[in-house]
Design a protein around this motif. Structure first.
Motif, PDB file in Angstrom:
ATOM      1  N   ARG A   1       1.033  -1.315   0.540  1.00  0.00           N
ATOM      2  CA  ARG A   1      -0.387  -0.349  -0.119  1.00  0.00           C
ATOM      3  C   ARG A   1       0.917   1.354  -0.175  1.00  0.00           C
ATOM      4  NH1 ARG A   1      -4.440  -1.890   4.463  1.00  0.00           N
ATOM      5  NH2 ARG A   1      -5.669  -3.192   3.087  1.00  0.00           N
ATOM      6  N   ALA A   2       2.137   1.106   0.710  1.00  0.00           N
ATOM      7  CA  ALA A   2       2.707   2.297   0.672  1.00  0.00           C
ATOM      8  C   ALA A   2       3.709   2.675  -0.864  1.00  0.00           C
ATOM      9  CB  ALA A   2       4.441   1.665   1.577  1.00  0.00           C
ATOM     10  N   VAL A   3       3.229   1.826  -1.981  1.00  0.00           N
ATOM     11  CA  VAL A   3       3.424   1.711  -3.347  1.00  0.00           C
ATOM     12  C   VAL A   3       2.333   2.405  -3.574  1.00  0.00           C
ATOM     13  CG1 VAL A   3       4.943   0.940  -5.590  1.00  0.00           C
ATOM     14  CG2 VAL A   3       5.558   0.273  -2.461  1.00  0.00           C
ATOM     15  N   THR A   4       1.373   1.717  -3.783  1.00  0.00           N
ATOM     16  CA  THR A   4      -0.037   1.446  -4.572  1.00  0.00           C
ATOM     17  C   THR A   4      -0.497   2.446  -4.130  1.00  0.00           C
ATOM     18  OG1 THR A   4      -0.691  -0.526  -4.018  1.00  0.00           O
ATOM     19  CG2 THR A   4       0.981  -1.008  -5.647  1.00  0.00           C
ATOM     20  N   GLY A   5      -0.778   3.192  -3.351  1.00  0.00           N
ATOM     21  CA  GLY A   5      -1.565   3.619  -2.926  1.00  0.00           C
ATOM     22  C   GLY A   5      -3.329   2.771  -1.766  1.00  0.00           C
ATOM     23  N   LYS A   6      -3.714   2.110  -2.930  1.00  0.00           N
ATOM     24  CA  LYS A   6      -4.668   1.501  -2.424  1.00  0.00           C
ATOM     25  C   LYS A   6      -4.391   0.004  -2.731  1.00  0.00           C
ATOM     26  CE  LYS A   6      -7.928   4.502  -1.866  1.00  0.00           C
ATOM     27  NZ  LYS A   6      -8.997   4.727  -0.515  1.00  0.00           N
ATOM     28  N   GLY A   7      -3.388  -1.025  -3.078  1.00  0.00           N
ATOM     29  CA  GLY A   7      -3.849  -2.171  -2.688  1.00  0.00           C
ATOM     30  C   GLY A   7      -2.963  -2.031  -5.102  1.00  0.00           C
ATOM     31  N   VAL A   8      -2.262  -3.794  -4.988  1.00  0.00           N
ATOM     32  CA  VAL A   8      -2.698  -3.968  -6.395  1.00  0.00           C
ATOM     33  C   VAL A   8      -4.025  -4.812  -7.376  1.00  0.00           C
ATOM     34  CG1 VAL A   8      -0.021  -4.974  -6.138  1.00  0.00           C
ATOM     35  CG2 VAL A   8      -1.926  -6.413  -5.135  1.00  0.00           C
ATOM     36  N   ASP A   9      -3.959  -4.903  -8.428  1.00  0.00           N
ATOM     37  CA  ASP A   9      -5.124  -5.623  -8.928  1.00  0.00           C
ATOM     38  C   ASP A   9      -5.225  -6.552  -9.177  1.00  0.00           C
ATOM     39  OD1 ASP A   9      -5.435  -2.363 -10.675  1.00  0.00           O
ATOM     40  OD2 ASP A   9      -3.677  -2.848 -11.487  1.00  0.00           O
ATOM     41  N   PHE A  10      -3.808  -7.209  -8.877  1.00  0.00           N
ATOM     42  CA  PHE A  10      -3.880  -8.792  -8.770  1.00  0.00           C
ATOM     43  C   PHE A  10      -2.595  -9.157  -7.821  1.00  0.00           C
ATOM     44  CE2 PHE A  10      -4.864  -7.292 -13.264  1.00  0.00           C
ATOM     45  CZ  PHE A  10      -6.625  -8.090 -13.186  1.00  0.00           C
ATOM     46  N   ALA A  11      -3.388 -10.598  -7.298  1.00  0.00           N
ATOM     47  CA  ALA A  11      -2.079 -10.664  -6.513  1.00  0.00           C
ATOM     48  C   ALA A  11      -2.447 -12.756  -6.618  1.00  0.00           C
ATOM     49  CB  ALA A  11      -2.913 -11.015  -5.031  1.00  0.00           C
ATOM     50  N   LEU A  12      -1.155 -14.018  -6.080  1.00  0.00           N
ATOM     51  CA  LEU A  12      -1.266 -14.715  -6.522  1.00  0.00           C
ATOM     52  C   LEU A  12      -0.782 -15.172  -5.703  1.00  0.00           C
ATOM     53  CD1 LEU A  12       0.387 -16.816  -9.166  1.00  0.00           C
ATOM     54  CD2 LEU A  12       1.564 -17.265  -7.453  1.00  0.00           C
ATOM     55  N   ASP A  13      -1.222 -16.220  -4.598  1.00  0.00           N
ATOM     56  CA  ASP A  13      -0.597 -16.899  -3.959  1.00  0.00           C
ATOM     57  C   ASP A  13      -0.439 -18.680  -3.542  1.00  0.00           C
ATOM     58  OD1 ASP A  13       0.429 -17.298  -0.608  1.00  0.00           O
ATOM     59  OD2 ASP A  13      -0.918 -19.099  -1.021  1.00  0.00           O
ATOM     60  N   SER A  14       1.323 -18.873  -3.445  1.00  0.00           N
ATOM     61  CA  SER A  14       1.689 -20.311  -4.054  1.00  0.00           C
ATOM     62  C   SER A  14       2.112 -20.523  -2.650  1.00  0.00           C
ATOM     63  CB  SER A  14       2.777 -20.170  -5.569  1.00  0.00           C
ATOM     64  OG  SER A  14       3.395 -18.766  -4.519  1.00  0.00           O
ATOM     65  N   THR A  15       2.042 -20.630  -1.093  1.00  0.00           N
ATOM     66  CA  THR A  15       2.312 -20.354  -0.671  1.00  0.00           C
ATOM     67  C   THR A  15       1.572 -21.762   0.320  1.00  0.00           C
ATOM     68  OG1 THR A  15       1.138 -19.179   0.841  1.00  0.00           O
ATOM     69  CG2 THR A  15       3.617 -18.805   0.272  1.00  0.00           C
ATOM     70  N   GLY A  16      -0.087 -21.555  -0.011  1.00  0.00           N
ATOM     71  CA  GLY A  16      -1.177 -22.769   0.675  1.00  0.00           C
ATOM     72  C   GLY A  16      -1.019 -21.663   2.276  1.00  0.00           C
ATOM     73  N   ILE A  17      -0.622 -21.053   2.679  1.00  0.00           N
ATOM     74  CA  ILE A  17      -0.654 -20.888   3.996  1.00  0.00           C
ATOM     75  C   ILE A  17      -1.832 -20.312   3.878  1.00  0.00           C
ATOM     76  CG2 ILE A  17       1.118 -19.860   5.433  1.00  0.00           C
ATOM     77  CD1 ILE A  17       2.988 -20.500   4.742  1.00  0.00           C
ATOM     78  N   PRO A  18      -3.140 -20.325   5.677  1.00  0.00           N
ATOM     79  CA  PRO A  18      -4.036 -19.415   5.792  1.00  0.00           C
ATOM     80  C   PRO A  18      -3.620 -17.910   5.483  1.00  0.00           C
ATOM     81  CG  PRO A  18      -4.415 -21.401   5.882  1.00  0.00           C
ATOM     82  CD  PRO A  18      -3.011 -21.192   5.991  1.00  0.00           C
ATOM     83  N   ALA A  19      -2.639 -17.415   6.467  1.00  0.00           N
ATOM     84  CA  ALA A  19      -1.963 -16.561   7.004  1.00  0.00           C
ATOM     85  C   ALA A  19      -1.705 -15.623   5.574  1.00  0.00           C
ATOM     86  CB  ALA A  19      -1.423 -16.575   8.050  1.00  0.00           C
ATOM     87  N   VAL A  20      -0.736 -16.286   5.221  1.00  0.00           N
ATOM     88  CA  VAL A  20      -0.198 -15.461   3.559  1.00  0.00           C
ATOM     89  C   VAL A  20      -1.249 -15.242   2.442  1.00  0.00           C
ATOM     90  CG1 VAL A  20       1.320 -15.623   1.959  1.00  0.00           C
ATOM     91  CG2 VAL A  20       2.115 -16.621   3.886  1.00  0.00           C
TER      92      VAL A  20
END
Length: 381
Positions: A260-279
């Motif tokens: 958010r410090a870079v984008t302001g509101k957040g990113v358009d898209f995100a991908l999680d490859s960890t499978g860790i619920p907190a991540v």
């Protein structure tokens, strides 16, 4: 025109890596393979990528029958084809990918990775339908096979016509196997499922082989703000070389705040490859309003995801699961090869080669995070 089976043998002996008990190890033994059936292809394996799924199957996190020959990122040369096979012929270079039934609704709608019979075709350890096998052990006892429709941790593999992808012969065949699963998953999620486009912002949570494939695909698609989030400094350094514009060491900094410090509101898209619920939760929190997140990592059985329902509803966020990059492999894998040969998808930066006798070393290096994408060399072109 029908293919013609070339059968210089009724059964052939070869070396294969076999898992005989929960937790491994991979044991190199002599196995035998029978000729392809009418809709099958016999492939002489040149090299096979090693994926996290091979280890979770070895360890029975994903239960598969044992003893079994694993391996599901094979690349090689067609040795023989069944009488009804028309897609490939003897001598073609091919990448082996996941299997699908071709008859269910998702398959018919152009989404074979979402096949309703995916488990039966990829994890059952035998041919769907009659439960037969193509492999047997040195003691003539049956070996479980058909892992992702191929079982390619050996010098030969039997695949179905549906999960064999013909590739151009000027591409480095020993490098191409990981395109059949791990690399396809990361890149396909970005290009096919999320549809990241020019000027977009994107964050990969997890900078292993899948996450970094997503980073490279986002760069190839023209995304201009690309984050990689991980706890391993060397992976973050590589991410910057592969197209990331920003990296976050989540062991030191809050990734949501950093994004958010870079984008302001957040990113358009995100991908999680960890499978860790907190991540995964952080990946969703890091989205801008109307942003979309994809989950591709395998979670532990019974894992529960805790999300802020109002954040999803009020900020109109989307979250979805993606399997195998929502790819049609016959179309997408050649596309990735073209991007690679054009210098726009350098997935060769992720790999380290091992000989078949070093397969347990490759598995250990992968699990410790020292090697992003092991490839097991088995034969020659």
């Amino acid at each position: 025109m029908k293919g013609r089976a070339v059968q210089p043998f009724a059964k052939k002996d070869f070396r294969a890596a076999i898992v005989r008990q929960k937790g491994g190890p991979f044991v190199i033994e002599t196995a035998s393979i029978t000729p392809p059936r009418h809709d099958e292809v016999l492939v002489r394996v040149v090299a096979t990528g090693m994926c996290h799924t091979d280890m979770v199957a070895r360890d029975q996190v994903y239960p598969v029958p044992q003893p079994i020959v694993l391996g599901h990122e094979g690349a090689g040369v067609v040795e023989a084809v069944g009488e009804n096979v028309t897609k490939v012929q003897k001598g073609d270079h091919v990448v082996l990918t996941f299997h699908s039934c071709g008859a269910c609704r998702p398959c018919q709608e152009g989404h074979p990775a979402y096949c309703e019979n995916f488990n039966a075709y990829n994890f059952a350890g035998a041919r769907p339908g009659d439960g037969s096998h193509a492999l047997c052990g040195h003691d003539q006892t049956q070996l479980n096979d058909r892992f992702f429709g191929q079982s390619s941790f050996g010098a030969y593999a039997i695949a179905n016509e549906r999960n064999v992808v013909k590739v151009r012969k000027d591409a480095p065949l020993e490098l191409l196997g990981p395109l059949g699963c791990g690399i396809q998953t990361g890149a396909g999620t970005v290009l096919n499922a999320l549809k990241v486009g020019p000027g977009s912002s994107f964050a990969a949570f997890g900078a292993g082989a899948v996450g970094l494939s997503g980073v490279m695909a986002a760069a190839a698609a023209g995304a201009t703000t690309i984050f990689a989030v991980d706890v391993v400094p060397s992976r973050l350094e590589l991410a910057l070389e592969l197209g990331a514009t920003h990296v976050v060491n989540s062991a030191k900094d809050d990734p949501v705040d950093a994004i958010r410090a870079v984008t302001g509101k957040g990113v358009d898209f995100a991908l999680d490859s960890t499978g860790i619920p907190a991540v995964i939760r952080n990946a969703v929190l890091a989205l801008r309003p109307n942003g979309s997140a994809a989950i591709v990592g395998a979670s532990k059985p019974g894992a529960v995801l805790d999300l802020d329902a109002n954040d999803l509803m009020q900020n109109v966020k989307s979250i979805r699961g993606v399997v195998e990059g929502d790819s049609v492999p016959d179309v997408f894998i050649p596309r990735l090869i073209d991007l690679h040969l054009a210098g726009r998808f350098p997935f060769d930066r992720l790999v380290k080669f091992y000989d078949l006798d070093q397969i347990n070393e490759a598995a250990a290096d992968s699990e410790k995070g020292g090697t992003l994408k092991p490839i097991i060399r088995i034969g020659t072109t």
